[in-house]
Design an enzyme around this catalytic site. Sequence first.
Site: not given
Length: 503
Positions: A265-266, A269, A295
Amino acid sequence: MNTSELLAELKAKTGEVIDLRAAVSVLHWDQEVFMPPKAAPARGRQLATLSSLAHRMFTSEAMGGLLDTLTERLDELAPDDRILVDETSYDYAKATKVPAEFVEKFAEEQSKAYEAWTRARKESDFKTFQPHLDTIVELLRQKAEYLGYEDSPYDALLDEYERDMTAAQVRGIFTPLAEEQSNIIAKIAERGAQGDFGWVDQEYDEAAQLAFTEQVLRDMGYDFDAGRQDKSVHPFTINFDLHDVRVTTRVDPREPFSALTGSIHEGGHALYEQGFAPHDQRTVLAEAISLGIHESQSRMWENMIGRSLPFWQHYHAAFLATHAPRLDGRSAEDLFRAVNRVEPSLIRVEADECTYNLHVVLRFEIEVALIEGTLKVSEVPEAWNAKMKQYLGLDVPDDARGCLQDIHWSHGSMGYFPTYALGNLYAAQLFEQIESDLPALWSSVGAGEFAPLLGWLRANVHRVGRRMLPTQLIAHVTGREPEAAPFLNYLKKKYGGIYGVAL
Ligand code: ZN
């Protein structure tokens, strides 16, 4: 000064502000990752000093004059420089519309509200937080007046996180989304659990987990020469420049998937921020256009890729070897099902893909009603619990697991929550386009090759930076305004398969 000299002056001045903000970010990063506890008061002062210096430099009259003159001469500028002047002017207007005394008062109330919320949550007593939330709502309405809006004061707050989106637009997307998504989870609940996942609960080595997350980040294309991964209580991504984008993760010793999905997830980003156009470096164009678009990048990598069967077919052997002998005999399919368990829960941050947006819709509806004055703060717990029942079929046992669970309102952030669900929707809409543009996508993911996907994202999303507003970007890339249908189709296909039921 002629126009090109003025432009150079603008770039130099904003460059200095951007440098100062980067220094603020380094201090924040250090605070979350390495700082010893006794340093907290001094760090607070250092952050305040640097932030206010950056603010003063950016909102100076000289900066305002420079932007005014350049705005008058826009037609003398190259297209990219025009956008640079426009976007910097947008930031300048935002930063100067709200009076300094208000910002100070807001900060004071924020810290009181945060303190009260911490106590209220611990004691599960909304009454402790209620007067502070009242003040926060009152201040946010005032802030909306300073910022300006056309229809709803909520629009002004939403614009801070999701540029140009309005409450009406979001409602138009969320209302049918919530209805369909509630139906999907009801059907899944009726079908019942598919398999027993008791085997997941074992002890997993922390260093091995971390090493695995780093390997996957590297495979995704995250550049460790322009970033690093550390541990923190709450995982986050932060950048000081497009060549220094850092991520953090957190390891659960009894769950082998959470650090991995968190890192992916990070990583999503971070790839966005490492992918801003190099020639935009040290300008406001090398920034995310909105939290929703940001997001969309993290959710796409985490859910559409990291929770896909081809992903697990590729990593299956390495994952088993990393955690040997704990997962011996587990198939790729077992791992895939384990990372895609669906279970309506009371807590947003623990929610799965099928239920997450419903947590957001609930918060959005309450926030809008508070800001528009159709709901009193004292009525929040009741409204919350009713919506929880309506959307997720759950009874809320206490406020701690209900309306007191999130930090956002105590920070004075309203208008932020919708960006989480918009991110999911944008991700699915973009991904539908990616699957059509890249017919070999899944065979490359199955081979652990992510370069085609990253290349597409670089060209269509990352390099754009702040050149397009969120809705423009989605429409430009997919040919349609943001909508819920691609996300719902994605859910139905994926979870219909997993649960063996027509959704
Ligand atoms: Zn995120």
